[in-house]
Design an enzyme around this catalytic site. Structure first.
Site, PDB file in Angstrom:
ATOM      1  N   HIS A 153       0.814  -1.218   0.000  1.00 51.57           N
ATOM      2  CA  HIS A 153       0.000   0.000   0.000  1.00 51.57           C
ATOM      3  C   HIS A 153       0.846   1.267   0.000  1.00 51.57           C
ATOM      4  O   HIS A 153       0.441   2.295  -0.507  1.00 51.57           O
ATOM      5  CB  HIS A 153      -1.008  -0.041   1.147  1.00 51.57           C
ATOM      6  CG  HIS A 153      -2.130  -0.976   0.828  1.00 51.57           C
ATOM      7  ND1 HIS A 153      -2.125  -2.287   1.230  1.00 51.57           N
ATOM      8  CD2 HIS A 153      -3.229  -0.806   0.061  1.00 51.57           C
ATOM      9  CE1 HIS A 153      -3.211  -2.873   0.752  1.00 51.57           C
ATOM     10  NE2 HIS A 153      -3.901  -2.001   0.039  1.00 51.57           N
ATOM     11  N   CYS A 194      -9.766  -3.255 -10.389  1.00 55.25           N
ATOM     12  CA  CYS A 194      -9.296  -2.034  -9.716  1.00 55.25           C
ATOM     13  C   CYS A 194      -7.926  -2.234  -9.069  1.00 55.25           C
ATOM     14  O   CYS A 194      -7.421  -1.343  -8.394  1.00 55.25           O
ATOM     15  CB  CYS A 194     -10.312  -1.538  -8.692  1.00 55.25           C
ATOM     16  SG  CYS A 194     -10.566  -2.697  -7.350  1.00 55.25           S
ATOM     17  N   GLU A 204     -11.225 -10.706  -4.530  1.00 52.94           N
ATOM     18  CA  GLU A 204      -9.784 -10.587  -4.273  1.00 52.94           C
ATOM     19  C   GLU A 204      -9.253 -11.742  -3.433  1.00 52.94           C
ATOM     20  O   GLU A 204      -8.093 -11.770  -3.062  1.00 52.94           O
ATOM     21  CB  GLU A 204      -9.444  -9.235  -3.652  1.00 52.94           C
ATOM     22  CG  GLU A 204     -10.259  -8.827  -2.463  1.00 52.94           C
ATOM     23  CD  GLU A 204      -9.899  -7.432  -1.957  1.00 52.94           C
ATOM     24  OE1 GLU A 204      -8.892  -6.853  -2.375  1.00 52.94           O
ATOM     25  OE2 GLU A 204     -10.661  -6.917  -1.105  1.00 52.94           O
ATOM     26  N   ASP A 236      -4.629  -8.220  -4.220  1.00 50.34           N
ATOM     27  CA  ASP A 236      -4.800  -9.270  -3.212  1.00 50.34           C
ATOM     28  C   ASP A 236      -5.040 -10.622  -3.856  1.00 50.34           C
ATOM     29  O   ASP A 236      -4.612 -11.654  -3.329  1.00 50.34           O
ATOM     30  CB  ASP A 236      -5.958  -8.908  -2.275  1.00 50.34           C
ATOM     31  CG  ASP A 236      -5.498  -7.935  -1.201  1.00 50.34           C
ATOM     32  OD1 ASP A 236      -4.419  -8.176  -0.622  1.00 50.34           O
ATOM     33  OD2 ASP A 236      -6.181  -6.930  -0.964  1.00 50.34           O
TER      34      ASP A 236
HETATM   35  C1  PEP Z   1      -6.627  -5.027  -4.641  1.00 55.56           C
HETATM   36  O1  PEP Z   1      -6.432  -5.840  -3.739  1.00 55.56           O
HETATM   37  O2  PEP Z   1      -6.338  -5.251  -5.833  1.00 55.56           O
HETATM   38  C2  PEP Z   1      -7.220  -3.717  -4.340  1.00 55.56           C
HETATM   39  C3  PEP Z   1      -7.548  -2.877  -5.297  1.00 55.56           C
HETATM   40  O3  PEP Z   1      -7.351  -3.365  -3.033  1.00 55.56           O
HETATM   41  P1  PEP Z   1      -6.118  -2.896  -2.123  1.00 55.56           P
HETATM   42  O4  PEP Z   1      -4.935  -2.696  -3.000  1.00 55.56           O
HETATM   43  O5  PEP Z   1      -6.528  -1.662  -1.430  1.00 55.56           O
HETATM   44  O6  PEP Z   1      -5.951  -4.059  -1.184  1.00 55.56           O
HETATM   45 MG    MG Z   2      -7.342  -5.544  -1.822  1.00 52.23          MG
END
Ligand code: PEP
Ligand code: MG
Length: 593
Positions: free
Chosen positions: A214, A528, A457, A481
């Site tokens: 992140h 996403c 995910e 994820d």
């Molecule tokens: C993902 O897991 O691809 C996602 C978009 O959520 P995050 O990156 O916030 O875990």
């Molecule tokens: Mg995620």
């Protein structure tokens, strides 16, 4: 002497600037710039912090003089003397003053910066006794930081620092110009990163972190060159060193020669030219050569990011990571009103375009606070994270749901739920949403309609996608994820980053089958995760049938360019072959379209 460090590329482009080291401390330290007019007050704050510790030590000395040698051995008195001496050390005091006065660092940042410099000197000492005094120095710094806690002035962003871009000539000849700063840290939490987002750095380097950690994601959203997983960078680079970040290659060059500087200055200008060229596509609709419309959406972390989303030509927000409203607040979570106002700002900021608000996803590498990093559990990524955290605290979850529903009265809102895997979690979530609506009805508070979606995910969700489609209006594939959990690779761990593979056949199968099932049932689906903003994967995802991509605003135009050059009638059979291949990378390369 020039040397290079290799890490993982996070965000493209070239940054050239002076190193600003953010030392890691056991105490949660805020780093921010103060106003020039506050220098004296900040030095005073640092002095008061130190004086408080000096007083504390004097009191202790007083107490132990009344004790016998058993309760207060002679070494203790000697140790306190050493601590007093270190506290009054000229170099420490002078250094702290220097960082506050010349760099406008806040007092805590100045102290940890100077400490880092002195600690390095201690590390190099021959004398073992003196080397061991390093621990004492760290202890007194920690006590001073604690003494300063609660006395900080509110965070100030210093907008003037790097607004002027120095010329190559400036960089080569004049050290006194207002040069860009490059941030280097062992680790930065996503919350730290968010704080720096409003700041002035031209680039970031961290020792740890994977490409889709992140921290990396927030760095990427700032659209400045960054490298993570640079292992020992924070130890090898010194405060104020000249540093080049080559974001494309994942390389950091320290103390570059003038020839290297000139070469990278040229590269930097090329990147800027390319960005300028892409801007011409801003108002061009994202339609493939065979006429397929593609929806390009933005991922945002804060309501204010809506502006960047609009500027990039996004047709809406495909992922608002609401957890960033919850982080770095010393456990004082935002109440319903504060959340409602924040979501409303994002909705209004998007001027009628849809905003997909994801319910809070804290845990794993997104702790609420740095001090609350989950060290108690061996595998926090498999623990109480995202919807699991929300369902474990219904009052908090209901508060968020009511705030989102209320914001939906001001524009198009989609509500997205992260990390679902079980039918029972789906049932509980939907019943909480009903409950939140009922509460608002009872109180006569206005709210709007929302489409409800789930993130796919966890592999279990991808393999059970039919169940999700029965309950949800749309799905959004979180590839970050999904890859982490499919391949058992911690996305934040740079030591296994080479195994984090979006093109693993198992990943491709889960992604393509999820898209195919949604299309077969006429349900909306988007990606996403970071795959959506990776130009090298755009054609493959289009070939799988994906027509909605959500990514950092900075990536949108590059992806649009790729869409405009694509013909999905050719891509579909090719993508099928890639997904079925034993070696998808080779299949992609051998018959590149
Ligand atoms: C993902 O897991 O691809 C996602 C978009 O959520 P995050 O990156 O916030 O875990
Ligand atoms: Mg995620």
């Amino acid at each position: 002497m020039t040397f290079a460090i290799h890490g993982l590329t996070v965000s493209r482009g070239v940054a050239i600037g002076r190193a600003v080291l953010v030392a890691s401390s056991r105490v949660d330290v805020a780093h921010y710039f103060i106003e020039a007019g506050d220098v004296a007050a900040e030095i005073d704050r640092a002095r008061k912090g130190r004086d408080a510790v000096v007083e504390e030590i004097h009191r202790l000395q007083e107490t132990i003089t009344h004790m016998g040698p058993k309760e207060a051995p002679h070494e203790l008195a000697a140790l306190l003397d050493v601590h007093l001496m270190l506290l009054q050390d000229e170099e420490l005091v002078r250094g702290v003053k220097h960082w506050i006065t010349d760099r406008l660092y806040n007092a805590e940042w100045a102290l940890t910066t100077q400490l880092e410099i002195i600690v390095r000197q201690f590390d190099e000492m021959e004398d073992e006794y003196l080397r061991e005094r390093k621990a004492d120095l760290e202890q007194i710094a920690e006590r001073t930081l604690r003494a300063m806690k609660g006395t900080a002035s509110p965070m100030v962003v210093q907008p003037s620092r790097s607004t002027r871009k120095p010329s190559q000539q400036d960089l080569l000849l004049d050290d006194t110009v207002d040069v860009p700063l490059v941030l280097i840290a062992h680790d930065l939490s996503p919350a730290d990163m968010l704080q720096f987002k409003q700041s002035v750095f031209a680039g970031f380097i961290t020792d740890v972190g994977g490409k889709t950690s992140h921290t990396a994601i927030v760095a990427r959203s700032m659209d400045i060159p960054a490298v993570v997983g640079a292992r020992t960078a924070s130890q090898l680079v010194r405060q104020d060193d000249w540093v080049i970040i080559d974001g494309d290659a994942g390389v950091v060059i320290i103390d570059p020669s003038s020839i290297i500087l000139a070469e990278y200055g040229f590269k930097q200008r090329q990147v800027e030219l390319e960005r300028g060229r892409l801007l011409r596509l801003l108002n061009t609709p994202a339609v493939t050569m065979d006429g397929e419309k593609v929806q390009l959406l933005a991922n945002i972390e804060m309501p204010e990011d809506a502006q960047a989303a609009l500027k990039s030509g996004a047709l809406g927000v495909g992922l608002f990571r609401s957890e960033f409203l919850f982080m770095g607040r010393q456990s004082r979570l935002p109440d319903e009103e504060e959340q409602y106002q924040a979501y409303k700002r994002a909705v209004e900021g998007m001027q009628g375009l849809p905003v997909t608000i994801r319910t809070v996803d804290v845990g794993a590498d997104k702790p609420l606070d740095n001090s609350q990093r989950d060290t108690a559990h061996l595998n926090p990524a498999l623990g109480l994270r995202a919807i699991r955290w929300s369902l474990a605290d219904p009052a908090m979850f209901l508060t968020q749901l009511r705030a989102i529903l209320r914001a939906a009265a001001h524009g198009q809102v989609h509500l997205l739920v992260p990390m679902l895997a079980h039918a029972s979690e789906i049932r509980q979530t939907l019943s909480h949403i009903d409950h939140a609506r009922a509460t608002l009805d009872n109180k006569g508070i206005a709210y709007g309609p929302v489409k409800i979606g789930a993130m796919i995910e966890i592999p279990a969700a991808a393999l059970n996608v039919k169940l999700f489609l029965k309950h949800f209006d749309f799905l959004s594939i979180g590839t970050n994820d999904l890859i982490q959990y499919t391949l058992a690779i911690d996305r934040a761990d740079e030591s296994v980053a080479h195994l984090y593979d979006p093109l693993h056949p198992a990943v491709l199968r889960l992604v393509s089958e999820t898209i195919a099932e949604c299309r077969a049932q006429g349900k909306d689906v988007s990606v996403c995760g970071e795959m959506a903003g990776d130009v090298s994967l755009t054609r493959l995802l289009l070939g799988m049938g994906l027509r909605s991509f959500s990514m950092h605003p900075a990536q949108i135009l590059a992806i649009k360019q790729e869409v405009l050059r694509s013909d999905t009638t050719k891509l579909a059979p090719w993508a099928r072959r890639v997904c079925q291949a034993e070696d998808p990378v080779r299949e992609m390369a051998s018959k590149a379209l």
